[in-house]
Scaffold this motif. Structure first.
Motif, PDB file in Angstrom:
ATOM      1  N   ASP A 194      -0.270  -8.972  -2.934  1.00 59.20           N
ATOM      2  CA  ASP A 194      -0.359  -7.644  -2.343  1.00 59.20           C
ATOM      3  C   ASP A 194      -1.617  -7.571  -1.491  1.00 59.20           C
ATOM      4  O   ASP A 194      -2.709  -7.952  -1.941  1.00 59.20           O
ATOM      5  CB  ASP A 194      -0.398  -6.571  -3.430  1.00 59.20           C
ATOM      6  CG  ASP A 194       0.898  -6.523  -4.223  1.00 59.20           C
ATOM      7  OD1 ASP A 194       1.973  -6.572  -3.589  1.00 59.20           O
ATOM      8  OD2 ASP A 194       0.835  -6.437  -5.465  1.00 59.20           O
ATOM      9  N   HIS A 239       7.447  -2.760   1.387  1.00 52.97           N
ATOM     10  CA  HIS A 239       6.728  -1.483   1.408  1.00 52.97           C
ATOM     11  C   HIS A 239       6.343  -1.032   2.820  1.00 52.97           C
ATOM     12  O   HIS A 239       5.406  -0.248   2.993  1.00 52.97           O
ATOM     13  CB  HIS A 239       5.468  -1.538   0.534  1.00 52.97           C
ATOM     14  CG  HIS A 239       5.728  -1.969  -0.876  1.00 52.97           C
ATOM     15  ND1 HIS A 239       6.751  -1.434  -1.630  1.00 52.97           N
ATOM     16  CD2 HIS A 239       5.113  -2.903  -1.662  1.00 52.97           C
ATOM     17  CE1 HIS A 239       6.738  -2.009  -2.825  1.00 52.97           C
ATOM     18  NE2 HIS A 239       5.776  -2.902  -2.872  1.00 52.97           N
ATOM     19  N   ARG A 241       6.297   0.876   6.474  1.00 48.01           N
ATOM     20  CA  ARG A 241       6.597   2.221   6.942  1.00 48.01           C
ATOM     21  C   ARG A 241       7.766   2.195   7.920  1.00 48.01           C
ATOM     22  O   ARG A 241       8.645   3.060   7.881  1.00 48.01           O
ATOM     23  CB  ARG A 241       5.375   2.833   7.631  1.00 48.01           C
ATOM     24  CG  ARG A 241       5.635   4.228   8.184  1.00 48.01           C
ATOM     25  CD  ARG A 241       4.406   4.836   8.809  1.00 48.01           C
ATOM     26  NE  ARG A 241       4.066   4.223  10.100  1.00 48.01           N
ATOM     27  CZ  ARG A 241       3.115   4.687  10.908  1.00 48.01           C
ATOM     28  NH1 ARG A 241       2.393   5.740  10.537  1.00 48.01           N
ATOM     29  NH2 ARG A 241       2.852   4.091  12.055  1.00 48.01           N
ATOM     30  N   SER A 262       3.909   2.582   2.587  1.00 45.61           N
ATOM     31  CA  SER A 262       3.864   2.750   1.134  1.00 45.61           C
ATOM     32  C   SER A 262       5.249   3.057   0.569  1.00 45.61           C
ATOM     33  O   SER A 262       5.354   3.603  -0.524  1.00 45.61           O
ATOM     34  CB  SER A 262       2.890   3.877   0.764  1.00 45.61           C
ATOM     35  OG  SER A 262       3.280   5.101   1.379  1.00 45.61           O
ATOM     36  N   THR A 263       6.321   2.708   1.285  1.00 48.56           N
ATOM     37  CA  THR A 263       7.665   2.980   0.784  1.00 48.56           C
ATOM     38  C   THR A 263       7.905   2.146  -0.478  1.00 48.56           C
ATOM     39  O   THR A 263       7.630   0.952  -0.525  1.00 48.56           O
ATOM     40  CB  THR A 263       8.731   2.638   1.842  1.00 48.56           C
ATOM     41  OG1 THR A 263       8.599   1.263   2.238  1.00 48.56           O
ATOM     42  CG2 THR A 263       8.577   3.525   3.064  1.00 48.56           C
ATOM     43  N   THR A 265       6.325   2.343  -3.278  1.00 50.06           N
ATOM     44  CA  THR A 265       5.129   2.086  -4.071  1.00 50.06           C
ATOM     45  C   THR A 265       4.195   3.279  -3.974  1.00 50.06           C
ATOM     46  O   THR A 265       4.509   4.279  -3.339  1.00 50.06           O
ATOM     47  CB  THR A 265       4.424   0.790  -3.600  1.00 50.06           C
ATOM     48  OG1 THR A 265       3.375   0.460  -4.508  1.00 50.06           O
ATOM     49  CG2 THR A 265       3.861   0.935  -2.197  1.00 50.06           C
ATOM     50  N   ASP A 266       3.015   3.170  -4.611  1.00 51.14           N
ATOM     51  CA  ASP A 266       2.131   4.322  -4.721  1.00 51.14           C
ATOM     52  C   ASP A 266       0.928   4.275  -3.800  1.00 51.14           C
ATOM     53  O   ASP A 266       0.064   5.138  -3.857  1.00 51.14           O
ATOM     54  CB  ASP A 266       1.651   4.469  -6.173  1.00 51.14           C
ATOM     55  CG  ASP A 266       0.939   3.215  -6.669  1.00 51.14           C
ATOM     56  OD1 ASP A 266       0.895   2.212  -5.922  1.00 51.14           O
ATOM     57  OD2 ASP A 266       0.429   3.237  -7.803  1.00 51.14           O
ATOM     58  N   ARG A 267       0.827   3.251  -2.941  1.00 59.45           N
ATOM     59  CA  ARG A 267      -0.281   3.161  -2.004  1.00 59.45           C
ATOM     60  C   ARG A 267       0.134   2.318  -0.808  1.00 59.45           C
ATOM     61  O   ARG A 267       1.127   1.592  -0.852  1.00 59.45           O
ATOM     62  CB  ARG A 267      -1.524   2.555  -2.666  1.00 59.45           C
ATOM     63  CG  ARG A 267      -1.353   1.133  -3.143  1.00 59.45           C
ATOM     64  CD  ARG A 267      -2.677   0.508  -3.566  1.00 59.45           C
ATOM     65  NE  ARG A 267      -3.599   0.416  -2.452  1.00 59.45           N
ATOM     66  CZ  ARG A 267      -4.868   0.008  -2.569  1.00 59.45           C
ATOM     67  NH1 ARG A 267      -5.347  -0.311  -3.761  1.00 59.45           N
ATOM     68  NH2 ARG A 267      -5.649  -0.068  -1.525  1.00 59.45           N
ATOM     69  N   LYS A 269       0.231  -0.724   1.311  1.00 63.75           N
ATOM     70  CA  LYS A 269      -0.030  -2.142   1.095  1.00 63.75           C
ATOM     71  C   LYS A 269       1.179  -2.944   1.572  1.00 63.75           C
ATOM     72  O   LYS A 269       2.261  -2.405   1.796  1.00 63.75           O
ATOM     73  CB  LYS A 269      -0.283  -2.446  -0.390  1.00 63.75           C
ATOM     74  CG  LYS A 269       0.921  -2.221  -1.286  1.00 63.75           C
ATOM     75  CD  LYS A 269       0.586  -2.549  -2.734  1.00 63.75           C
ATOM     76  CE  LYS A 269       1.789  -2.314  -3.654  1.00 63.75           C
ATOM     77  NZ  LYS A 269       1.468  -2.635  -5.062  1.00 63.75           N
TER      78      LYS A 269
END
Length: 290
Positions: A194, A239, A241, A262-263, A265-267, A269
């Motif tokens: 990541d 993830h 955009r 951040s699709t 996931t929470d941030r 990356k």
């Protein structure tokens, strides 16, 4: 003097010491809170992001948006082995509702019937020729025909960026930013790396190849791109955009293929994986040293 309390047991009442009452109530509470996890294998196979170990039993029904590559990636198979196991010939077209079987080990093949072409004689030369038409050139697996093509923004094909450091094998880092997650060979942990970054930051193709999947059909990966580099290696970029490439498109090393996001996931990356014959390998063994 010991403290006692009345406790109802069945249809009667009995005296118990207070300490015994506490133990009894604690036991009841722990029994109510304990639970056993249940996995719905029939449902999770279609919706989970990816199986951590190769699936060697059961079957999967093709859904809209699936490709042979995305199914192989999800269930831990090499795409060539999965095609052979199910008798799927080039150009590897699959359709919604089709059953993909996983019985056996990756690499085993399922016997398929081979039709033989009739042989006819050329009246002019007297020589024998086959009436079978020439085989079409091999192409990457495509989406089921009933699936409408997803509209994506496409980036102009640019010349390879020679300023990006490459490894001896020709790989480049897919994004700039600190490494926040490392590969783990443990079956339940990270199967890639990541890389943190800024929203909209360019995501680059780590090597030359062909886009074999671009979409959001694998839960946990968000907007995902999978690139086939050879019959041995594929890479995955999760993830994002926004995707800037579509399936079947040829890309060059260092070409921008997506925008970081951040699709799923929470941030913000990039989740990056390299798979060798369907098995995840440590990307840091292939990327240049920083």
């Amino acid at each position: 003097m010991a403290i006692r309390q009345w406790i109802r047991m069945g249809n009667g009442l009995i005296w118990l010491p207070a300490i015994a009452v506490g133990v009894l109530l604690a036991g009841c509470t722990s029994t109510q809170k304990s639970s056993v996890g249940v996995v719905d294998r029939n449902h999770s196979g279609a919706n989970s992001a990816v199986q951590r170990q190769p699936v060697t039993s059961g079957q999967y029904r093709v859904q809209r948006g699936d490709t042979l590559y995305s199914i192989a990636f999800r269930f831990g198979w090499d795409w060539k082995a999965l095609a052979a196991r199910n008798g799927i010939p080039a150009p590897y077209v699959i359709r919604p509702g089709q059953i993909i079987r996983f019985d056996g080990q990756p690499g085993q093949t399922r016997p398929t019937a081979v039709a033989t072409a009739p042989v006819v004689t050329n009246p002019r030369t007297g020589s024998s020729v086959s009436s079978r038409p020439p085989a079409p050139p091999q192409q990457p697996p495509v989406r089921p025909q009933s699936q409408p093509q997803k509209t994506v923004a496409t980036a102009p094909v640019s010349a390879p960026n020679t300023s990006i450091p490459r490894s001896a094998a020709g790989w480049v880092w897919p994004a700039n930013g600190p490494l926040i997650g490392r590969f783990s060979s443990n079956g339940s942990l990270n199967k890639g790396i990541d890389i943190a970054g800024e929203l909209g930051q360019p995501v680059l193709a780590a090597s030359d190849g062909s886009v074999v999947y671009a979409g959001s059909g694998l839960r946990g990966y968000g907007e995902l791109v999978i690139i086939k580099h050879s019959d041995t290696y594929v890479s995955a970029y999760g993830h994002n955009r926004r995707l800037l490439v579509r399936e079947g498109q040829q890309v060059k090393v260092g070409q921008t293929i997506a925008e970081m996001g951040s699709t799923g996931t929470d941030r913000v990356k990039l989740h990056f994986e390299i798979r060798r014959q369907g098995k995840p390998v440590d990307p840091l063994q292939y990327l240049p040293r920083r």
